[in-house]
Enzyme design. Sequence first.
Site, PDB file in Angstrom:
ATOM      1  N   HIS A 172      -3.340  26.045 -16.332  1.00  0.00           N
ATOM      2  CA  HIS A 172      -3.433  26.594 -17.380  1.00  0.00           C
ATOM      3  C   HIS A 172      -2.395  26.048 -18.930  1.00  0.00           C
ATOM      4  CE1 HIS A 172      -5.997  30.258 -16.563  1.00  0.00           C
ATOM      5  NE2 HIS A 172      -6.327  29.025 -15.917  1.00  0.00           N
ATOM      6  N   ASP A 229       3.667  21.751 -22.268  1.00  0.00           N
ATOM      7  CA  ASP A 229       4.346  21.597 -22.853  1.00  0.00           C
ATOM      8  C   ASP A 229       4.691  22.831 -23.754  1.00  0.00           C
ATOM      9  OD1 ASP A 229       2.204  22.730 -24.319  1.00  0.00           O
ATOM     10  OD2 ASP A 229       2.192  21.526 -26.464  1.00  0.00           O
TER      11      ASP A 229
END
Length: 338
Positions: A78, A86
């Site tokens: 996800h 990130d």
Amino acid sequence: MASSSLSSSSSLFRRLAVLQLAVAATLILTLGGAQAQLQYDYYNETCPGVEDLVREALLAKFADDMTLPASLLRLHFHDCFAAGCDATIMLKSHNGTAQRDADPNATVRGYEAIEDVKAKVEESCPLTVSCADIMAMAARDAVNFTRGPAYQVETGRRDGNVSRKEDAERSLPPADGNVTVLTGYFAAQNLSMKDMTVLSAAHTIGVAHCSSFSNRLYNYTGAGDQDPALDPEYAKNLTAVCTPEHMASVQTLDQVSPTTFDTGYFQSVYNHRALLASDAALLEDSFTAPYVTLMATNASYAPAFFQDFSVSMLKMGRIAVRTGTDGEIRATCAIYVD
Ligand code: HEM
């Protein structure tokens, strides 16, 4: 006059030269930034042993909570799909506008585990290892802990500091998507149909809430009907547990071996016992069905699935990563950003 025009032209040349230098420097920086890539053992010099540290911290947690590996595998997925790997899924918002506030992330878990591991890593190597890398390592450790492949992860990601709910809403595939729809979501991340088929098998571990598939039981086409693709006996069992009052309860995604990372997922799909419509859909398409069938019916292909899964996870782990001077390394993963 002549001397003044000479001096003004030489100053023009000087300015041109400075401009050229500036352009060259920008180019070098840009190319340098674009060239910065993930690599194996990125922390060898700066935080030696960090992968062992992460693994050991997680093993202790997995021993306490058998449901954690699946959560961490999903958390990495996800994060990567919404604006890149990130760690921006970790960020919090007071106004409910961060990725974790998005509907597709409503049942995502494992944030605290990542934060605990990050705290341990910070003790040994302050401000050195990104949250995004810890999440990628955690996904790998989760797969391996549940007896899946022990692939190597690339590292060198840096963390983003902007987290938008819309990125998750736009990028995460819907549980009722057919193969065409799902393929579109994966293609948007430069992942192939094969990657999609292989990565969907992450559903060999973990659970889904009844609300994620109840339309298959009670209202498939909007006429109060059931999904005809469901094995009738399996559908009957699901209907008995996923009653309208119990939509918040969970069922295992893989009916064969729900806590082991193996080809049981493919057997579930092949036998019309897939929980989610998106999983069942893989049996309906002429490109994805042969892979499902092969993996479901021929145990000798399990190592090939492990190899495929490792390759596709590596590809997923590269989605829109920040490297070099892009992004940041922060002490805490789950800070408030508004
Ligand atoms: C093909 C598109 C996909 C769709 C539509 C999808 C959808 C879902 C849904 C609806 C759930 C259950 C949520 C709930 O009810 O709580 C779930 C669980 C899960 N998903 Fe996916 N998923 C997809 C692909 C992936 C991928 C690529 C991965 C990882 C590589 C993944 C890993 C997981 C795991 C491990 C769980 C179980 C989580 C837990 O037990 O906490 N999924 N997924």
